[in-house]
Design a protein around this motif. Structure first.
Motif, mmCIF file in Angstrom:
data_model
loop_
_atom_site.group_PDB
_atom_site.id
_atom_site.type_symbol
_atom_site.label_atom_id
_atom_site.label_comp_id
_atom_site.label_asym_id
_atom_site.label_seq_id
_atom_site.Cartn_x
_atom_site.Cartn_y
_atom_site.Cartn_z
ATOM 1 N N THR A 134 0.830 -1.208 0.000
ATOM 2 C CA THR A 134 0.000 0.000 0.000
ATOM 3 C C THR A 134 0.861 1.254 0.000
ATOM 4 O OG1 THR A 134 -1.748 -1.181 1.189
ATOM 5 C CG2 THR A 134 -1.830 1.234 1.208
ATOM 6 N N VAL A 139 -0.480 -2.056 -4.725
ATOM 7 C CA VAL A 139 -1.740 -2.790 -4.635
ATOM 8 C C VAL A 139 -2.465 -2.693 -5.977
ATOM 9 C CG1 VAL A 139 -3.988 -2.886 -3.491
ATOM 10 C CG2 VAL A 139 -1.926 -2.448 -2.160
ATOM 11 N N ASP A 140 -3.063 -3.803 -6.381
ATOM 12 C CA ASP A 140 -3.800 -3.891 -7.646
ATOM 13 C C ASP A 140 -2.875 -3.718 -8.852
ATOM 14 O OD1 ASP A 140 -6.128 -4.485 -8.972
ATOM 15 O OD2 ASP A 140 -6.777 -2.407 -9.131
ATOM 16 N N ILE A 219 -5.372 -11.125 -2.316
ATOM 17 C CA ILE A 219 -5.337 -9.992 -1.394
ATOM 18 C C ILE A 219 -4.859 -8.715 -2.078
ATOM 19 C CG2 ILE A 219 -4.174 -9.100 0.678
ATOM 20 C CD1 ILE A 219 -4.290 -11.872 1.828
ATOM 21 N N LEU A 221 -4.773 -7.906 -5.431
ATOM 22 C CA LEU A 221 -5.441 -7.458 -6.652
ATOM 23 C C LEU A 221 -6.910 -7.179 -6.386
ATOM 24 C CD1 LEU A 221 -3.862 -9.926 -9.240
ATOM 25 C CD2 LEU A 221 -3.217 -7.557 -8.785
ATOM 26 N N ARG A 222 -7.362 -6.019 -6.831
ATOM 27 C CA ARG A 222 -8.764 -5.630 -6.684
ATOM 28 C C ARG A 222 -9.533 -5.736 -7.998
ATOM 29 N NH1 ARG A 222 -7.664 -6.580 -2.424
ATOM 30 N NH2 ARG A 222 -7.553 -5.294 -0.540
ATOM 31 N N ASP A 223 -8.873 -5.469 -9.084
ATOM 32 C CA ASP A 223 -9.513 -5.482 -10.399
ATOM 33 C C ASP A 223 -9.595 -6.932 -10.897
ATOM 34 O OD1 ASP A 223 -10.458 -5.071 -12.915
ATOM 35 O OD2 ASP A 223 -8.872 -3.681 -13.542
ATOM 36 N N PRO A 224 -10.793 -7.452 -11.163
ATOM 37 C CA PRO A 224 -10.895 -8.833 -11.668
ATOM 38 C C PRO A 224 -10.238 -9.019 -13.027
ATOM 39 C CG PRO A 224 -13.027 -7.726 -11.741
ATOM 40 C CD PRO A 224 -12.112 -6.843 -10.959
ATOM 41 N N ALA A 227 -6.858 -10.486 -12.240
ATOM 42 C CA ALA A 227 -6.798 -11.684 -11.402
ATOM 43 C C ALA A 227 -6.266 -12.879 -12.188
ATOM 44 C CB ALA A 227 -8.176 -12.004 -10.843
#
Length: 280
Positions: A134, A139-140, A219, A221-224, A227
């Motif tokens: 972070t 992140v992501d 944990i 990655l936020r964007d599918p 993924a």
């Protein structure tokens, strides 16, 4: 004399039959899941048991319509390849330095790094890793996943490659040094070709480890759209949590093929005889 000879032959035959039966049972134990994985994607109504499939390609068509399924395979390739390159390059340079430069205490440090990387598992380290990612704006991002997974694999990779480095002679390096070769040229043109099987070992091991990794990308990655396959496989369930076997089996088959092809390629190239170096 015939009595003891006949008894010995009978015992030998019984032992051979026992070994064959045991091997057949063990082979069947491992082969049945593979048989299910090979047949279930083509079965209109797959179950957890092996049966004659009612042929269909509906599962493949549904995965093609899924906006994330095939893209996740590309993400897995990207993350696995990036981690393999990073681990192989850094581990080769570190192992070369540890093997050729004798510094007191470095062997103890290497063993401590290997021990800590085994004791502090990914689950226990995810809170500080997520905090660090972070703060670094990782992140992501694929880079955050690659760096995190590579960092966990590096100590063991260095430990393995150091054994390959220790098993290679220094006479070629000394000759190249006499003719004015730089350390980077020696590493690139002399050491790397000699330890190529060791590098292949590390690359295969890294790809296999990253390919099946779930927790770290889940944990970070936020964007599918970013993924990998291991995370997207988790989404192939109904809203009630029941597995959709027709989709899970189909995706698992597609997800397994790249790793299987990698093993086949390496097997044909090296025969899984991962021993390197030149005999002194």
């Amino acid at each position: 004399m015939r009595g003891p000879e006949a008894a010995a032959r009978a015992r030998h035959a019984a032992a051979a039959i026992g070994r064959a039966t045991f091997l057949a049972v063990v082979s069947g134990f491992f082969a049945l899941p593979m048989l299910w994985l090979a047949t279930a994607p083509f079965d209109a109504h797959p179950t957890i048991t092996v049966s004659v499939p009612e042929f269909t390609l509906a599962g493949f068509r549904e995965l093609l319509d899924n906006p994330y399924a095939l893209r996740s395979l590309g993400n897995s390739v990207l993350q696995a390849a990036g981690s393999a390159v990073l681990v192989v390059v850094l581990a080769a340079m570190a192992a070369y330095a540890l093997s050729r430069v004798r510094v007191p205490g470095w062997d103890v440090l290497l063993y401590l790094l290997l021990l800590l990387s085994s004791v502090v598992t990914g689950t226990a380290a995810m809170v500080p890793v997520f905090e660090l990612a972070t703060r670094l704006n990782l992140v992501d991002t694929h880079l955050g996943v690659v760096l995190t997974l590579s960092g966990g694999l590096l100590p063991a990779a260095i430990f393995i490659l150091k054994d390959f480095m220790d098993g290679t002679p220094t006479s070629y390096e000394e000759s190249a040094r006499v003719f004015g070769a730089s350390p980077s040229q020696i590493l690139r043109h002399i050491v790397v070709p000699v330890i190529r099987p060791g590098l292949a070992t590390i690359a295969v091991w890294t790809v296999a480890s990253v390919w099946g990794s779930f927790l770290t990308p889940f944990i970070l990655l936020r964007d599918p759209d970013k993924a990998p396959g291991a995370v997207i496989l988790y989404t192939l369930y109904t809203e009630g949590g029941s597995p959709r076997l027709e989709l899970i089996s189909t995706f698992s088959l597609l997800y397994s093929l790249p790793v299987v092809l990698m093993y086949v390629f390496v097997s044909r190239r090296y025969g899984f005889r991962f021993h390197g170096g030149i005999k002194r």
